[in-house]
Design a protein around this motif. Structure first.
Motif, PDB file in Angstrom:
ATOM      1  N   ARG A   1       0.824  -1.221   0.000  1.00  0.00           N
ATOM      2  CA  ARG A   1       0.000   0.000   0.000  1.00  0.00           C
ATOM      3  C   ARG A   1       0.853   1.264   0.000  1.00  0.00           C
ATOM      4  O   ARG A   1       0.505   2.252  -0.639  1.00  0.00           O
ATOM      5  N   ARG A   2       1.952   1.190   0.746  1.00  0.00           N
ATOM      6  CA  ARG A   2       2.787   2.382   0.915  1.00  0.00           C
ATOM      7  C   ARG A   2       4.250   1.991   0.734  1.00  0.00           C
ATOM      8  O   ARG A   2       4.988   1.827   1.697  1.00  0.00           O
ATOM      9  N   PRO A   3       4.699   1.820  -0.507  1.00  0.00           N
ATOM     10  CA  PRO A   3       6.076   1.392  -0.757  1.00  0.00           C
ATOM     11  C   PRO A   3       7.077   2.413  -0.233  1.00  0.00           C
ATOM     12  O   PRO A   3       6.786   3.618  -0.211  1.00  0.00           O
ATOM     13  N   PRO A   4       8.245   1.950   0.191  1.00  0.00           N
ATOM     14  CA  PRO A   4       9.299   2.891   0.609  1.00  0.00           C
ATOM     15  C   PRO A   4       9.632   3.842  -0.538  1.00  0.00           C
ATOM     16  O   PRO A   4       9.673   3.436  -1.700  1.00  0.00           O
ATOM     17  N   ARG A   5       9.888   5.087  -0.202  1.00  0.00           N
ATOM     18  CA  ARG A   5      10.100   6.103  -1.229  1.00  0.00           C
ATOM     19  C   ARG A   5      11.491   6.727  -1.174  1.00  0.00           C
ATOM     20  O   ARG A   5      11.728   7.762  -1.780  1.00  0.00           O
ATOM     21  N   ALA A   6      12.399   6.094  -0.433  1.00  0.00           N
ATOM     22  CA  ALA A   6      13.766   6.608  -0.372  1.00  0.00           C
ATOM     23  C   ALA A   6      14.391   6.572  -1.760  1.00  0.00           C
ATOM     24  O   ALA A   6      13.926   5.858  -2.660  1.00  0.00           O
ATOM     25  N   GLY A   7      15.491   7.321  -1.923  1.00  0.00           N
ATOM     26  CA  GLY A   7      16.041   7.531  -3.256  1.00  0.00           C
ATOM     27  C   GLY A   7      16.743   6.345  -3.875  1.00  0.00           C
ATOM     28  O   GLY A   7      16.760   6.198  -5.093  1.00  0.00           O
ATOM     29  N   THR A   8      17.336   5.452  -3.075  1.00  0.00           N
ATOM     30  CA  THR A   8      18.114   4.349  -3.622  1.00  0.00           C
ATOM     31  C   THR A   8      17.565   3.010  -3.133  1.00  0.00           C
ATOM     32  O   THR A   8      16.841   2.946  -2.134  1.00  0.00           O
ATOM     33  N   SER A   9      17.957   1.953  -3.835  1.00  0.00           N
ATOM     34  CA  SER A   9      17.512   0.614  -3.441  1.00  0.00           C
ATOM     35  C   SER A   9      17.936   0.260  -2.013  1.00  0.00           C
ATOM     36  O   SER A   9      17.107  -0.238  -1.227  1.00  0.00           O
ATOM     37  N   PRO A  10      19.205   0.471  -1.627  1.00  0.00           N
ATOM     38  CA  PRO A  10      19.590   0.169  -0.250  1.00  0.00           C
ATOM     39  C   PRO A  10      18.786   0.958   0.784  1.00  0.00           C
ATOM     40  O   PRO A  10      18.402   0.420   1.829  1.00  0.00           O
ATOM     41  N   GLN A  11      18.520   2.215   0.505  1.00  0.00           N
ATOM     42  CA  GLN A  11      17.745   3.034   1.441  1.00  0.00           C
ATOM     43  C   GLN A  11      16.314   2.531   1.564  1.00  0.00           C
ATOM     44  O   GLN A  11      15.736   2.515   2.668  1.00  0.00           O
ATOM     45  N   ARG A  12      15.747   2.098   0.448  1.00  0.00           N
ATOM     46  CA  ARG A  12      14.377   1.570   0.501  1.00  0.00           C
ATOM     47  C   ARG A  12      14.343   0.258   1.293  1.00  0.00           C
ATOM     48  O   ARG A  12      13.394   0.006   2.049  1.00  0.00           O
ATOM     49  N   ALA A  13      15.370  -0.563   1.128  1.00  0.00           N
ATOM     50  CA  ALA A  13      15.438  -1.819   1.882  1.00  0.00           C
ATOM     51  C   ALA A  13      15.526  -1.548   3.378  1.00  0.00           C
ATOM     52  O   ALA A  13      14.853  -2.203   4.185  1.00  0.00           O
ATOM     53  N   VAL A  14      16.347  -0.579   3.756  1.00  0.00           N
ATOM     54  CA  VAL A  14      16.491  -0.241   5.173  1.00  0.00           C
ATOM     55  C   VAL A  14      15.186   0.319   5.724  1.00  0.00           C
ATOM     56  O   VAL A  14      14.786   0.004   6.862  1.00  0.00           O
ATOM     57  N   GLU A  15      14.499   1.124   4.936  1.00  0.00           N
ATOM     58  CA  GLU A  15      13.214   1.660   5.389  1.00  0.00           C
ATOM     59  C   GLU A  15      12.238   0.525   5.695  1.00  0.00           C
ATOM     60  O   GLU A  15      11.535   0.543   6.720  1.00  0.00           O
ATOM     61  N   ALA A  16      12.224  -0.483   4.818  1.00  0.00           N
ATOM     62  CA  ALA A  16      11.339  -1.631   5.048  1.00  0.00           C
ATOM     63  C   ALA A  16      11.753  -2.393   6.304  1.00  0.00           C
ATOM     64  O   ALA A  16      10.893  -2.815   7.104  1.00  0.00           O
ATOM     65  N   LEU A  17      13.050  -2.572   6.508  1.00  0.00           N
ATOM     66  CA  LEU A  17      13.523  -3.295   7.687  1.00  0.00           C
ATOM     67  C   LEU A  17      13.208  -2.545   8.972  1.00  0.00           C
ATOM     68  O   LEU A  17      12.874  -3.164   9.995  1.00  0.00           O
ATOM     69  N   MET A  18      13.313  -1.248   8.951  1.00  0.00           N
ATOM     70  CA  MET A  18      13.018  -0.483  10.162  1.00  0.00           C
ATOM     71  C   MET A  18      11.513  -0.485  10.451  1.00  0.00           C
ATOM     72  O   MET A  18      11.111  -0.462  11.614  1.00  0.00           O
ATOM     73  N   ARG A  19      10.700  -0.540   9.409  1.00  0.00           N
ATOM     74  CA  ARG A  19       9.270  -0.695   9.648  1.00  0.00           C
ATOM     75  C   ARG A  19       8.983  -2.060  10.270  1.00  0.00           C
ATOM     76  O   ARG A  19       8.141  -2.188  11.178  1.00  0.00           O
ATOM     77  N   ALA A  20       9.690  -3.081   9.809  1.00  0.00           N
ATOM     78  CA  ALA A  20       9.543  -4.406  10.409  1.00  0.00           C
ATOM     79  C   ALA A  20      10.011  -4.391  11.858  1.00  0.00           C
ATOM     80  O   ALA A  20       9.379  -5.004  12.731  1.00  0.00           O
ATOM     81  N   THR A  21      11.107  -3.702  12.118  1.00  0.00           N
ATOM     82  CA  THR A  21      11.639  -3.618  13.482  1.00  0.00           C
ATOM     83  C   THR A  21      10.632  -2.981  14.419  1.00  0.00           C
ATOM     84  O   THR A  21      10.358  -3.494  15.511  1.00  0.00           O
ATOM     85  N   ARG A  22      10.066  -1.870  13.995  1.00  0.00           N
ATOM     86  CA  ARG A  22       9.092  -1.185  14.845  1.00  0.00           C
ATOM     87  C   ARG A  22       7.858  -2.055  15.082  1.00  0.00           C
ATOM     88  O   ARG A  22       7.301  -2.080  16.188  1.00  0.00           O
TER      89      ARG A  22
END
Length: 224
Positions: free
Chosen positions: A96-117
């Motif tokens: 529904r709300r894909p990560p919108r960071a500028g690079t692939s690594p940044q988007r991956a980290v955004e997803a992982l931090m959402r999982a962490t929270r």
């Protein structure tokens, strides 16, 4: 609360025969399993893993204890199923709300931090998951689902990986190469994140510190 019968639950008299009957039984089994998982999650949210006693879960779900054990032979199996529900919620959130960071690594980290929270809302449940991954014989598709989630978050939804509709074994979907370098690197990043979760659960690292380390790892592993 009256428990469900322990025998022939899925073959109740009066159910339609043939394919329609099979579909009805399948829906009934799915609903029963979901009810059990939801009951276990509700208990864990209030009293931690210690509150997830199998008999208590069965009573809350309205099923016989024998029925519960047919679906989940051990408490570790049940813990993995509960956390699987959390992963499914995360997968839907990413869709529904894909990560919108500028690079692939940044988007991956955004997803992982959402999982962490998400997991750290129930730290005892998260700890039980990590323990089950490291110490028990329970088969789980946790790593495959997290790897698939990372690929979709970093590279887009069309990348081949497991998702909510993946087989129970956690095997990649048809067409997804297990030896795909992108998948190998995403799986390695999942392993790094798992170890970081252990550090957080031990109280040896905070979210900011974990995110900083994940950014370094993701930049190296997903650079291309």
């Amino acid at each position: 609360m009256t428990a469900e019968p322990t025998v022939a639950e899925d073959e109740s008299p009066g159910q339609p025969a043939g394919r329609a009957g099979q579909n009805a039984r399948s829906r009934s089994q799915h609903q029963r399993r979901k009810r059990i998982v939801q009951a276990a999650a509700a208990l864990a949210s209030r009293g931690g893993i210690d509150a997830m006693q199998m008999r208590t879960v069965a009573e809350r779900a309205g099923v016989a204890l024998g029925t519960l054990y047919r679906y989940f032979p051990s408490k570790d199996d049940l813990v993995v199923a509960v956390v699987g529900e959390e992963i499914e919620l995360l997968e839907r959130s990413i869709e529904r709300r894909p990560p919108r960071a500028g690079t692939s690594p940044q988007r991956a980290v955004e997803a992982l931090m959402r999982a962490t929270r998400g997991l750290m809302r129930e730290p005892e449940l998260a700890a039980a998951l990590i323990r089950s991954l490291l110490l028990s014989d329970v088969q789980t598709d946790f790593s495959d689902r997290m790897t698939g989630l990372l690929l979709r978050a970093a590279l887009g939804p069309e990348t081949g990986a497991t998702g909510g509709g993946a087989p129970e074994s956690g095997a990649p979907e048809p067409g997804a190469r297990v030896d795909d370098p992108r998948r190998v690197m995403a799986r390695a990043l999942t392993a790094v994140w798992t170890m970081e979760m252990i550090e957080m659960l031990r109280g040896q690292a905070g979210a900011d510190e974990i995110q900083a380390r994940l950014e370094i790892a993701a930049a190296r592993l997903l650079a291309d």
